[in-house]
Scaffold this active site. Structure first.
Site, PDB file in Angstrom:
ATOM      1  N   THR B  23       8.707 109.437 -76.003  1.00  7.40           N
ATOM      2  CA  THR B  23       7.678 108.853 -75.147  1.00  7.40           C
ATOM      3  C   THR B  23       8.237 107.541 -74.596  1.00  7.40           C
ATOM      4  O   THR B  23       8.829 106.743 -75.312  1.00  7.40           O
ATOM      5  CB  THR B  23       6.323 108.719 -75.874  1.00  7.40           C
ATOM      6  N   CYS B  29       0.361 100.364 -76.083  1.00  7.43           N
ATOM      7  CA  CYS B  29       0.053 101.653 -76.710  1.00  7.43           C
ATOM      8  C   CYS B  29       0.886 101.800 -77.988  1.00  7.43           C
ATOM      9  O   CYS B  29       1.868 101.100 -78.187  1.00  7.43           O
ATOM     10  CB  CYS B  29       0.385 102.799 -75.766  1.00  7.43           C
ATOM     11  N   HIS B  46       1.069 109.619 -78.297  1.00  9.26           N
ATOM     12  CA  HIS B  46       1.082 108.350 -77.540  1.00  9.26           C
ATOM     13  C   HIS B  46      -0.363 107.872 -77.412  1.00  9.26           C
ATOM     14  O   HIS B  46      -1.115 108.347 -76.558  1.00  9.26           O
ATOM     15  CB  HIS B  46       1.711 108.590 -76.171  1.00  9.26           C
TER      16      HIS B  46
END
Lengths: 205, 162
Positions: B23, B29, B46
């Site tokens: 990711t 995040c 994620h």
């Protein structure tokens, strides 16, 4: 009545584009004054996209980018990001200082200069919206960071992507004519703020 | 090695070694890697926001929130054959990308994401073997399902393996 960004209709999107035009027009004038050169502005695009697409449109998630972030609050809530690549940030500061210091990358002094330029542009943008709508809008101090554009964009994505899976932003590109400087200004606003602005401008929602 | 499987924002995927999951550009995040070394099954999630309960009256995307995404991914792993007590976690992200004034909600979201991820993992009794969280920079997170190694790439740091 829309509750999500992807429910905006053509007429509402047209109005947002016009708001972008007025806000960014004011910001472009400010940038031209700062740089003392002609600055061309793109037709603003109103983008309603998924989160990944928003990042991909800015050159890909890992692209190193300088970002100045300003929050606005009061009668309207949102965020403005001023984005440019490191080389262009450096060139802008070289123009302002009047010389190329030959340094690699961006010194603290140059970063702080870019932060101030972002601040002036964001304030010009917001002032134009405020004058147009009669709304009282306060602008935060500017924040600056240099990192992967995807990581920088996570901040507005988290802020404005909580409801729904789409993000709405109004985007403008500025192009400095003499020195081929490119930069990008993005305005995010809360759903309720969009409603307030549209009501103020007499659009049925 | 084939190309890594990309996980977007507010998404998770489950795969099996020797696949690699990735990711890109985690900011505030949090990326959660879950792994069962016996079956070499693992997932990468994620996560964008901590807690779905404030949004429970809406149709929510369960892959967006820590409290729903991790639970769902663990369920999928178990259905795919992961042992109950074998799943372990490695986490990264949750940075504060802009140095904002203290007390601003903008600054706190990365930290809240990390806290909530840890709480959910603890409730599920999943141990966290490694973490590279917080601070102020973006991270790309690779998760090698052949070995269970998490690799973190940033702009101004050397690649680190966990």
């Amino acid at each position: 009545m829309f509750e999500n960004y992807d429910e905006l209709n053509e007429m509402q999107i047209d109005m947002l584009r016009e708001i972008g035009n007025i806000g960014a027009g004011n910001a472009a004038t400010a940038l031209a004054t700062i740089l003392d050169e002609k600055v061309d502005m793109s037709v603003p695009s109103v983008r309603i996209t998924g989160f990944d697409e928003a990042v991909a449109n800015l050159g890909g998630a890992e692209t190193m980018t300088v970002a100045v972030l300003v929050n606005f609050s009061g009668d309207a809530h949102g965020m403005i990001m001023f984005l440019l690549n490191v080389e262009d940030a450096k060139s802008i500061m070289d123009i302002l200082v009047g010389e190329d210091d030959g340094e690699e990358g961006l010194s603290e002094m140059k970063i702080s200069g870019i932060k101030e330029i972002g601040n002036i542009l964001a304030s010009s943008y917001v002032n134009a919206i405020s004058a147009l709508t009669g709304l009282t809008i306060e602008v935060s101090v500017p924040y600056v960071a240099i990192d992967m554009v995807g990581a920088l964009m996570s901040v507005p994505i988290i802020e404005f992507g909580a409801i729904g899976d789409k993000l709405m932003f109004i985007e403008e590109n500025f192009l400095g004519e003499t020195n081929d400087l490119k930069s990008n200004m993005i305005m995010f606003a809360e759903i309720n703020t969009l409603k307030t602005i549209m009501q103020k401008l007499g659009l049925e929602i | 090695m084939s190309q890594a499987i990309v996980i977007g924002i507010s998404d998770y995927k489950l795969a099996k070694g020797p696949e690699v999951l990735v990711t890109y550009a985690l900011g505030s995040c949090v990326g959660v890697c879950l792994y069962d070394k016996v079956t070499k099954l693992g997932g990468l999630s994620h996560i964008m926001l901590p807690d779905s309960t404030n949004f429970s009256n809406k149709d929510i995307n369960r892959k967006k929130f820590a409290d729903t995404a991790i639970v769902d991914l663990v369920d999928e792993m178990k259905r795919a054959g992961c042992g109950n007590n074998r799943i372990v976690a490695k986490i990264a992200g949750g940075a504060q990308m802009f140095e904002v004034q203290p007390g601003s909600k903008l600054g706190a979201i990365g930290e809240r994401n990390i806290l909530c991820v840890k709480q959910v993992l603890s409730q599920l009794r999943i141990p966290i073997l490694a973490e590279d969280t917080g601070l102020n920079f973006g991270r790309t997170q690779y998760f090698d399902l052949a070995t269970g190694v998490m690799k973190i790439q940033s702009l101004n740091r050397r690649i680190e393996e966990f």
